[in-house]
Design an enzyme around this catalytic site. Sequence first.
Site, short mmCIF file in Angstrom:
data_model
loop_
_atom_site.label_atom_id
_atom_site.label_comp_id
_atom_site.label_asym_id
_atom_site.label_seq_id
_atom_site.Cartn_x
_atom_site.Cartn_y
_atom_site.Cartn_z
N ARG A 57 41.76 81.42 66.58
CA ARG A 57 41.47 80.35 65.94
C ARG A 57 41.20 78.96 66.51
O ARG A 57 41.17 77.97 66.52
CB ARG A 57 41.37 80.45 64.46
CG ARG A 57 41.95 78.96 63.60
CD ARG A 57 41.50 79.41 62.27
NE ARG A 57 42.94 80.28 61.31
CZ ARG A 57 43.66 80.65 61.80
NH1 ARG A 57 44.05 79.50 62.16
NH2 ARG A 57 44.43 81.42 61.50
N TYR A 109 22.29 61.78 56.13
CA TYR A 109 21.39 63.27 55.99
C TYR A 109 22.18 64.41 55.45
O TYR A 109 22.69 64.28 54.23
CB TYR A 109 22.66 63.67 56.85
CG TYR A 109 22.53 65.93 57.61
CD1 TYR A 109 20.63 66.05 57.62
CD2 TYR A 109 22.77 66.28 56.65
CE1 TYR A 109 20.94 67.40 57.57
CE2 TYR A 109 22.53 67.57 57.19
CZ TYR A 109 21.96 67.99 57.29
OH TYR A 109 21.50 69.64 57.09
N ASP A 182 27.40 59.74 63.12
CA ASP A 182 26.31 60.61 63.33
C ASP A 182 24.77 60.62 64.78
O ASP A 182 24.46 59.99 63.75
CB ASP A 182 25.83 61.40 61.72
CG ASP A 182 25.41 62.72 62.37
OD1 ASP A 182 24.89 62.89 62.90
OD2 ASP A 182 24.62 62.96 61.29
N LYS A 207 20.55 71.00 66.09
CA LYS A 207 19.85 70.51 66.58
C LYS A 207 19.41 70.42 68.31
O LYS A 207 20.05 71.37 68.96
CB LYS A 207 19.97 69.29 65.86
CG LYS A 207 20.32 69.19 64.46
CD LYS A 207 19.29 70.32 63.37
CE LYS A 207 20.21 70.16 62.19
NZ LYS A 207 20.28 69.85 61.33
C1 LIG Z 1 21.29 68.76 60.29
C2 LIG Z 1 21.80 67.85 60.69
C3 LIG Z 1 23.87 67.77 59.96
C4 LIG Z 1 24.14 68.71 59.55
O1 LIG Z 1 24.84 70.26 60.38
P1 LIG Z 1 24.92 71.58 59.96
O2 LIG Z 1 24.91 72.24 61.66
O3 LIG Z 1 23.41 72.13 59.89
O4 LIG Z 1 25.47 72.29 59.43
C5 LIG Z 1 24.24 66.82 60.21
N1 LIG Z 1 23.45 65.08 60.30
C6 LIG Z 1 22.47 65.30 60.80
C7 LIG Z 1 21.83 64.80 61.10
C8 LIG Z 1 21.24 66.29 60.89
O5 LIG Z 1 20.47 66.41 60.83
#
Ligand SMILES: *Cc1c(COP(=O)(O)O)cnc(C)c1O
Length: 394
Positions: A57, A109, A182, A207
């Site tokens: 961890r 998001y 983000d 993504k």
């Molecule tokens: C998908 C997404 C998240 C969250 O990510 P996860 O890996 O699904 O927890 C956060 N910000 C954006 C812009 C996203 O597209």
Amino acid sequence: MGDKGFLIQKPGFATTAIHAGQDPSKWKSAAVVTPIVMSTTFKQPAPAEHTGFEYGRSGNPTRNALEECLAAMEGAKHALTFASGLGATTTIASLLSQGDHIISSDDVYGGTNRLFRQVISRLGIEVSYTDFTDINQVKTAFKKNTKLLWLETPTNPLIKVVDIAALSRLVKSQGDVIVVVDNTFLTSYLQRPLDFGADIVVYSLTKYMNGHSDVIMGAAVLNDDDLHKRLRFLQNAMGVVPSPMDCYLVNRSLKTLALRMEQHKKSALTIAQWLEKHPRITEVFHPGLPTHPQHEIAKKQMTGHSGTFSFRHSGGLEESRKFLSSLQVFILAESLGGYESLAELPSLMTHASLPAEARELLGVNDTLIRLSVGLEDVDDLIDDIEQALKQAFE
Ligand SMILES: *Cc1c(COP(=O)(O)O)cnc(C)c1O
């Protein structure tokens, strides 16, 4: 490779993504491909002495290689990975304490919005939502207890572009406030928020960064040593860590990020331009189009645009349903950034967790469709959209 008028890509990106953190000499076997180390514990030469790793961890060799690579790709000092994008967000929010205040962009998001509204705010941390494309609105949102600004650019699903440098300057003039960007929609290949004054870049690696729709993971990338120490502590203390197998997969995927993003970029723009001319399409939200309201800001801080954008048609909910279920190549599904093309209806899918008034205010209605343009042949994608629109409006 730069798009017309957009920032020029820094040299060496693909080389860094392929080699940073991957030196074969760090493995006894001299493996060229970073090994998957599954061991949860590591032998100590003497009590409380260790050779870099103690327990899975708090640190893992495969994870370390990925984190090193992620930091280098961003031109940053540090990177940390988490069990998901929202795991990264939860950990960053845990830097704050009861009584602190977060300013978040209003079309953040959906999952981040849900986390802020339904979890973080229950812990006594206040969150306000503002349109970050209007700097005066942001100014008036500041309070004495504001500790963090959370922004996404381009936003989702309306693809608004936020001026990172202007916002960072404003925030720094208001005191000790952490700016988090983000960067999931663009990746470090298309935008480097730290260069524009951000403190932490956060990713859903799920993504584009992984790009193969087979891993859920998140990351935070930053330069500040003290913030890094605090986040490293939280990563271990809260236990929000990814598995070595998943770290291997993401690390592998980063090797083709530059190539993939170039193709996403080209195909998405081609489709956006095609949609703009279609008689049933009323609006196309794509930052690479000169008609985009923040096209100039986009060119100033991005080296290009990714494969995700949205559009509105002249029908209603029924036409949206028909269009989406008539698609043959695009898959009707949530998420974005994979090699396969996806289409979705934010009002009923990704953004359904938003309160109805918030959706209305933002313009997330039943005629807004979001596409994640994948790596298939672009002619097949256009043919698919054309036939599905025909079915929807026949
Ligand atoms: C998908 C997404 C998240 C969250 O990510 P996860 O890996 O699904 O927890 C956060 N910000 C954006 C812009 C996203 O597209």
